[in-house]
Motif scaffolding. Structure first.
Motif, PDB file in Angstrom:
ATOM      1  N   PHE A 108       0.850  -1.202   0.000  1.00  0.00           N
ATOM      2  CA  PHE A 108       0.000   0.000   0.000  1.00  0.00           C
ATOM      3  C   PHE A 108       0.876   1.239   0.000  1.00  0.00           C
ATOM      4  CE2 PHE A 108      -2.208   3.418   2.296  1.00  0.00           C
ATOM      5  CZ  PHE A 108      -3.336   3.539   1.511  1.00  0.00           C
ATOM      6  N   LYS A 109       0.523   2.179  -0.880  1.00  0.00           N
ATOM      7  CA  LYS A 109       1.225   3.457  -0.939  1.00  0.00           C
ATOM      8  C   LYS A 109       0.246   4.585  -0.656  1.00  0.00           C
ATOM      9  CE  LYS A 109       4.968   2.299  -4.166  1.00  0.00           C
ATOM     10  NZ  LYS A 109       5.635   2.649  -5.444  1.00  0.00           N
ATOM     11  N   HIS A 110       0.712   5.570   0.066  1.00  0.00           N
ATOM     12  CA  HIS A 110      -0.101   6.748   0.366  1.00  0.00           C
ATOM     13  C   HIS A 110       0.693   7.985  -0.039  1.00  0.00           C
ATOM     14  CE1 HIS A 110      -3.304   8.984   2.278  1.00  0.00           C
ATOM     15  NE2 HIS A 110      -2.414   9.720   2.914  1.00  0.00           N
ATOM     16  N   ASP A 111       0.158   8.723  -1.023  1.00  0.00           N
ATOM     17  CA  ASP A 111       0.876   9.894  -1.556  1.00  0.00           C
ATOM     18  C   ASP A 111       2.290   9.507  -1.994  1.00  0.00           C
ATOM     19  OD1 ASP A 111      -1.329  11.476  -1.061  1.00  0.00           O
ATOM     20  OD2 ASP A 111      -0.613  12.123   0.901  1.00  0.00           O
ATOM     21  N   ASN A 112       2.352   8.377  -2.728  1.00  0.00           N
ATOM     22  CA  ASN A 112       3.610   7.863  -3.296  1.00  0.00           C
ATOM     23  C   ASN A 112       4.618   7.388  -2.261  1.00  0.00           C
ATOM     24  OD1 ASN A 112       2.785   8.367  -5.979  1.00  0.00           O
ATOM     25  ND2 ASN A 112       3.372  10.524  -5.777  1.00  0.00           N
ATOM     26  N   ALA A 113       4.229   7.362  -0.989  1.00  0.00           N
ATOM     27  CA  ALA A 113       5.122   6.839   0.058  1.00  0.00           C
ATOM     28  C   ALA A 113       4.666   5.419   0.412  1.00  0.00           C
ATOM     29  CB  ALA A 113       5.071   7.723   1.294  1.00  0.00           C
ATOM     30  N   THR A 114       5.601   4.500   0.404  1.00  0.00           N
ATOM     31  CA  THR A 114       5.265   3.104   0.709  1.00  0.00           C
ATOM     32  C   THR A 114       4.995   2.950   2.196  1.00  0.00           C
ATOM     33  OG1 THR A 114       6.625   2.303  -1.133  1.00  0.00           O
ATOM     34  CG2 THR A 114       6.056   0.722   0.608  1.00  0.00           C
ATOM     35  N   VAL A 115       3.799   2.465   2.531  1.00  0.00           N
ATOM     36  CA  VAL A 115       3.401   2.271   3.925  1.00  0.00           C
ATOM     37  C   VAL A 115       3.444   0.785   4.288  1.00  0.00           C
ATOM     38  CG1 VAL A 115       1.593   2.674   5.639  1.00  0.00           C
ATOM     39  CG2 VAL A 115       1.921   4.312   3.776  1.00  0.00           C
ATOM     40  N   LEU A 116       2.986  -0.072   3.391  1.00  0.00           N
ATOM     41  CA  LEU A 116       3.018  -1.524   3.589  1.00  0.00           C
ATOM     42  C   LEU A 116       3.658  -2.174   2.361  1.00  0.00           C
ATOM     43  CD1 LEU A 116      -0.621  -2.139   4.932  1.00  0.00           C
ATOM     44  CD2 LEU A 116       1.483  -2.039   6.301  1.00  0.00           C
ATOM     45  N   GLU A 117       4.380  -3.258   2.589  1.00  0.00           N
ATOM     46  CA  GLU A 117       5.058  -3.911   1.464  1.00  0.00           C
ATOM     47  C   GLU A 117       5.079  -5.426   1.669  1.00  0.00           C
ATOM     48  OE1 GLU A 117       9.143  -3.370  -1.178  1.00  0.00           O
ATOM     49  OE2 GLU A 117       8.872  -2.253   0.692  1.00  0.00           O
ATOM     50  N   ASN A 118       4.472  -6.123   0.688  1.00  0.00           N
ATOM     51  CA  ASN A 118       4.487  -7.595   0.643  1.00  0.00           C
ATOM     52  C   ASN A 118       4.013  -8.237   1.956  1.00  0.00           C
ATOM     53  OD1 ASN A 118       5.471  -7.588  -2.005  1.00  0.00           O
ATOM     54  ND2 ASN A 118       7.587  -7.428  -1.284  1.00  0.00           N
ATOM     55  N   ILE A 119       2.858  -7.790   2.423  1.00  0.00           N
ATOM     56  CA  ILE A 119       2.271  -8.401   3.626  1.00  0.00           C
ATOM     57  C   ILE A 119       1.549  -9.681   3.216  1.00  0.00           C
ATOM     58  CG2 ILE A 119       0.672  -8.068   5.539  1.00  0.00           C
ATOM     59  CD1 ILE A 119       3.092  -6.235   5.666  1.00  0.00           C
ATOM     60  N   ASP A 120       1.866 -10.772   3.891  1.00  0.00           N
ATOM     61  CA  ASP A 120       1.289 -12.055   3.510  1.00  0.00           C
ATOM     62  C   ASP A 120       1.041 -12.901   4.770  1.00  0.00           C
ATOM     63  OD1 ASP A 120       1.284 -13.778   0.632  1.00  0.00           O
ATOM     64  OD2 ASP A 120       1.270 -14.974   2.470  1.00  0.00           O
ATOM     65  N   PHE A 121      -0.231 -13.071   5.124  1.00  0.00           N
ATOM     66  CA  PHE A 121      -0.579 -13.938   6.254  1.00  0.00           C
ATOM     67  C   PHE A 121      -2.053 -14.304   6.177  1.00  0.00           C
ATOM     68  CE2 PHE A 121      -1.448  -9.662   7.818  1.00  0.00           C
ATOM     69  CZ  PHE A 121      -2.652  -9.807   8.489  1.00  0.00           C
ATOM     70  N   THR A 122      -2.444 -15.291   6.963  1.00  0.00           N
ATOM     71  CA  THR A 122      -3.828 -15.768   6.983  1.00  0.00           C
ATOM     72  C   THR A 122      -4.298 -15.880   8.427  1.00  0.00           C
ATOM     73  OG1 THR A 122      -3.524 -17.031   4.936  1.00  0.00           O
ATOM     74  CG2 THR A 122      -5.395 -17.649   6.323  1.00  0.00           C
ATOM     75  N   VAL A 123      -5.536 -15.478   8.654  1.00  0.00           N
ATOM     76  CA  VAL A 123      -6.160 -15.597   9.975  1.00  0.00           C
ATOM     77  C   VAL A 123      -7.372 -16.505   9.822  1.00  0.00           C
ATOM     78  CG1 VAL A 123      -7.047 -14.360  11.974  1.00  0.00           C
ATOM     79  CG2 VAL A 123      -5.485 -13.198  10.407  1.00  0.00           C
ATOM     80  N   GLU A 124      -7.382 -17.608  10.559  1.00  0.00           N
ATOM     81  CA  GLU A 124      -8.494 -18.555  10.487  1.00  0.00           C
ATOM     82  C   GLU A 124      -9.661 -18.068  11.349  1.00  0.00           C
ATOM     83  OE1 GLU A 124      -8.633 -20.920   8.417  1.00  0.00           O
ATOM     84  OE2 GLU A 124      -6.531 -20.834   7.750  1.00  0.00           O
ATOM     85  N   PRO A 125     -10.884 -18.514  11.022  1.00  0.00           N
ATOM     86  CA  PRO A 125     -12.055 -18.107  11.816  1.00  0.00           C
ATOM     87  C   PRO A 125     -11.872 -18.431  13.295  1.00  0.00           C
ATOM     88  CG  PRO A 125     -12.749 -19.191   9.804  1.00  0.00           C
ATOM     89  CD  PRO A 125     -11.268 -19.349   9.864  1.00  0.00           C
ATOM     90  N   GLY A 126     -12.161 -17.448  14.162  1.00  0.00           N
ATOM     91  CA  GLY A 126     -12.058 -17.621  15.604  1.00  0.00           C
ATOM     92  C   GLY A 126     -10.666 -17.413  16.163  1.00  0.00           C
ATOM     93  N   GLU A 127      -9.686 -17.214  15.281  1.00  0.00           N
ATOM     94  CA  GLU A 127      -8.306 -17.036  15.736  1.00  0.00           C
ATOM     95  C   GLU A 127      -8.082 -15.604  16.222  1.00  0.00           C
ATOM     96  OE1 GLU A 127      -3.840 -18.303  14.088  1.00  0.00           O
ATOM     97  OE2 GLU A 127      -5.510 -18.041  12.687  1.00  0.00           O
ATOM     98  N   THR A 128      -7.160 -15.451  17.151  1.00  0.00           N
ATOM     99  CA  THR A 128      -6.791 -14.127  17.657  1.00  0.00           C
ATOM    100  C   THR A 128      -5.373 -13.806  17.213  1.00  0.00           C
ATOM    101  OG1 THR A 128      -8.224 -14.328  19.596  1.00  0.00           O
ATOM    102  CG2 THR A 128      -6.451 -12.689  19.693  1.00  0.00           C
ATOM    103  N   ILE A 129      -5.249 -12.699  16.478  1.00  0.00           N
ATOM    104  CA  ILE A 129      -3.950 -12.257  15.982  1.00  0.00           C
ATOM    105  C   ILE A 129      -3.610 -10.923  16.643  1.00  0.00           C
ATOM    106  CG2 ILE A 129      -2.654 -11.472  13.957  1.00  0.00           C
ATOM    107  CD1 ILE A 129      -3.106 -14.409  13.941  1.00  0.00           C
ATOM    108  N   ALA A 130      -2.422 -10.816  17.188  1.00  0.00           N
ATOM    109  CA  ALA A 130      -1.951  -9.548  17.753  1.00  0.00           C
ATOM    110  C   ALA A 130      -0.914  -8.953  16.820  1.00  0.00           C
ATOM    111  CB  ALA A 130      -1.355  -9.771  19.133  1.00  0.00           C
ATOM    112  N   ILE A 131      -0.958  -7.637  16.655  1.00  0.00           N
ATOM    113  CA  ILE A 131      -0.003  -6.933  15.793  1.00  0.00           C
ATOM    114  C   ILE A 131       0.745  -5.921  16.645  1.00  0.00           C
ATOM    115  CG2 ILE A 131       0.289  -5.489  13.750  1.00  0.00           C
ATOM    116  CD1 ILE A 131      -2.325  -6.630  12.682  1.00  0.00           C
TER     117      ILE A 131
END
Length: 589
Positions: A350-373
């Motif tokens: 994801f880029k915002h005003d040509n500045a890269t904010v996120l790059e190559n994010i790849d993960f999966t969250v299964e139903p009912g799972e709790t993910i902390a960031i």
């Protein structure tokens, strides 16, 4: 021309009323020649005529009839003017009502990118002052233009009917007046565009300081903010005065030309009367109707002034009117289903005003799972979770919910399946009950209480003067940061979403309260996928998985134990926080 088409389009429903008002303006203004004509007949017949004295005796009924005719036409014009004004006001107010609703809906339908670019104060100016300027123009300025033009043309036609030569003498002043008006309009238009921008800046400063008054007071920055407001106020005042002074530069010329009509009439008209070219009655008709030439010329500067303000305001309104969000909520009627809650990020950037904010994010969250960031400030945590409900769209890659790209899902359905509680809590000026039930106004009272308990909010709510019926001040004024966070958490859980997103929502609560909230989240009586942004290890430790973000990339992933074993970023945070807790425990001991 485009602006006029826009006005005509938005007059739908009141077009007949407005056209009738225009017609009555023309008709009523055309009647201005009637009384001067009757006055001419009275003067020539009963005052200066050769046998005027005899006619006063023989034709007294005619004189009385003419006088009553003048009175009758005066009343007729007054009545028509009143009814015409009523029609203008009704049509313009109805149009204002419709456009304001449309603009509000348009602003509500904009995506987050639009709000990133547009200031709140500017949007408020468009919704209030700019719209009222358009209404004023529709109900008053256009009316003044039509009536002034009609009176001018009617007077000219009548003057030509009486005497062509004298009329041409009077019209000699028209070209210099129009040239002066043109120069004034060309000079003042950019000034009103600038004036409109300065007003917007002033309103933005006012709005920010009123909403942020606690911060201002906390840092004792009242004087600084007053100076900042004064600076904006001075800038607006200077621009306003500059525009006004431009009018004053041209006013003497326009006023002199307008008064010149009377001078020419006295000189040329008086000479024509002495030469017998026109009668004294005809001269009196000229005198009675000369304002029909001078007043429109005198008003032309004021009209141009307001017209320039109108175009400056209308251009801003049209910007909102035709603004198109990149993420469109069609509000299509669909049978809303409950999602399972499976979330996938596939090589998302994801880029915002040509500045890269996120790059190559790849993960999966299964139903009912709790993910902390977890991650440092500015690492992209909030942006990442904003991609799930489509507050923004990924620049590259895909975000999927239940295996479907979120860009293909109906927005109302998608967001109806997601409960969000943000760190920057906004509570509405409503009761606590109303705030918790915001996502589901039909929520029973016992359910409101249930979710307040889960969010550890019930105890402090119960102690408030009116309990759940206590009115919350604007943006939650009167509540502590932790109390607002708990009400926001209860609001997010109250819709029982299959996906729950919490953006650092326990940062302002104590450890005991946080533990209660974590326990509640683990024991929810509905299946719920939870994504939690947190900075406390005590919050992330119980998560099924923890993601560590740094500069928009996932640098660590695993359980609490796995990340401790890696001795990376998470391990360092854990050691810092536990060292602090250990020191505090030692000091207390």
């Amino acid at each position: 021309m485009f602006q006029l088409k826009w006005l005509w389009h938005n007059l739908k429903g009141d077009r007949v009323r407005y056209v009738l008002a225009l017609f009555l303006s023309v008709a009523g203004s055309s009647l201005t020649i009637v009384n001067p004509y009757i006055g001419q007949l009275i003067v020539d017949t009963f005052v200066t005529g050769a046998d005027a004295a005899q006619k006063l005796i023989d034709e007294r009924a005619l004189l009385i009839g003419l006088i009553f005719g003048m009175i009758g036409f005066s009343f007729l014009r007054t009545g028509m003017a009143y009814f015409t004004t009523l029609l203008y006001e009704r049509a313009s107010q109805n149009m204002l009502y419709r456009v304001r609703i449309y603009l509000y809906n348009k602003i509500q339908g904009q995506d987050m990118h639009y709000y990133d670019l547009n200031r709140t104060g500017d949007l408020m100016t468009k919704m209030t002052g700019d719209l009222d300027m358009v209404r004023h123009t529709m109900s008053w300025i256009f009316k003044t233009i039509i009536e002034s033009l009609t009176v001018f043309l009617a007077a000219v036609v009548y003057f030509f009917y009486i005497d062509v030569a004298l009329t041409w003498w009077l019209l000699l002043l028209s070209p210099p007046i129009f040239v002066t008006a043109f120069l004034f309009a060309r000079r003042v238009r950019p000034m009103y565009t600038d004036l409109r921008e300065r007003l917007s800046q002033l309103n933005t400063t006012t709005q920010e300081n009123i909403s942020g008054n606690r911060v201002v007071k906390a840092f004792a920055r009242e004087e600084h903010e007053i100076e900042k407001f004064n600076e904006k106020n001075v800038n607006y005042s200077k621009a306003n005065k500059a525009a006004a002074m431009v009018w004053l530069d041209y006013f003497p010329y326009l006023e002199t030309f307008a008064q010149g009509f009377n001078v020419i009439l006295m000189l040329a008209g008086g000479l024509f009367v002495m030469n017998g070219r026109i009668t004294f009655g005809e001269f009196s008709a000229f005198s009675a109707l000369i304002w029909g030439l001078s007043n429109p010329m005198r008003n032309i500067g004021i009209i141009i002034n307001d017209i320039q303000r109108f175009f400056a305001s209308l251009s801003k309104i049209i910007e909102v009117y035709y603004a198109h969000p990149k993420i469109v909520n069609e509000h299509n009627p669909v049978v809303k289903r409950r999602y399972q809650g499976r979330i996938q990020f596939e090589q998302v950037s994801f880029k915002h005003d040509n500045a890269t904010v996120l790059e190559n994010i790849d993960f999966t969250v299964e139903p009912g799972e709790t993910i902390a960031i977890m991650g440092a400030t500015g690492s992209g945590k909030t942006t990442l979770i904003s991609l799930i409900p489509r507050f923004y769209d990924a620049t590259k890659g895909r975000v999927l919910v239940d295996g479907v790209d979120v860009r293909k899902l109906e927005l109302d359905e998608l967001r109806g399946n997601i409960g969000v509680a943000t760190q920057d809590v906004l509570l509405f000026s409503d009761t606590i009950d109303g705030n918790i039930a915001f996502g589901n106004p039909e929520l029973p009272e016992e359910e409101v209480t249930k979710f307040a308990r889960l969010a550890a909010a019930h105890d402090f709510i119960r102690k408030m003067p009116e309990g759940y019926d206590t009115l919350v001040g604007e943006r939650g004024v009167g509540l502590s940061g932790g109390q607002k966070q708990r009400i926001a958490l209860a609001r997010a859980m109250a819709i029982q979403p299959p996906i729950l997103i919490l953006d650092d929502t326990t940062s302002a609560v104590d450890l005991e309260t946080e533990e209660h909230i974590q326990q509640s989240l683990r024991e929810l009586d509905f299946t719920c996928t939870k994504i939690i942004i947190a900075q406390r290890v005590s919050t992330t430790a119980q998560a099924d998985r923890i993601l560590i973000l740094d500069n928009g990339r996932v640098i660590e992933e695993g359980t609490h134990a796995e990340l401790l074993a890696k001795r990376g970023y998470y391990y360092e945070v854990f050691m810092l926080q536990n060292e602090g807790i250990g020191r505090q425990a030692t000091a207390n001991g």
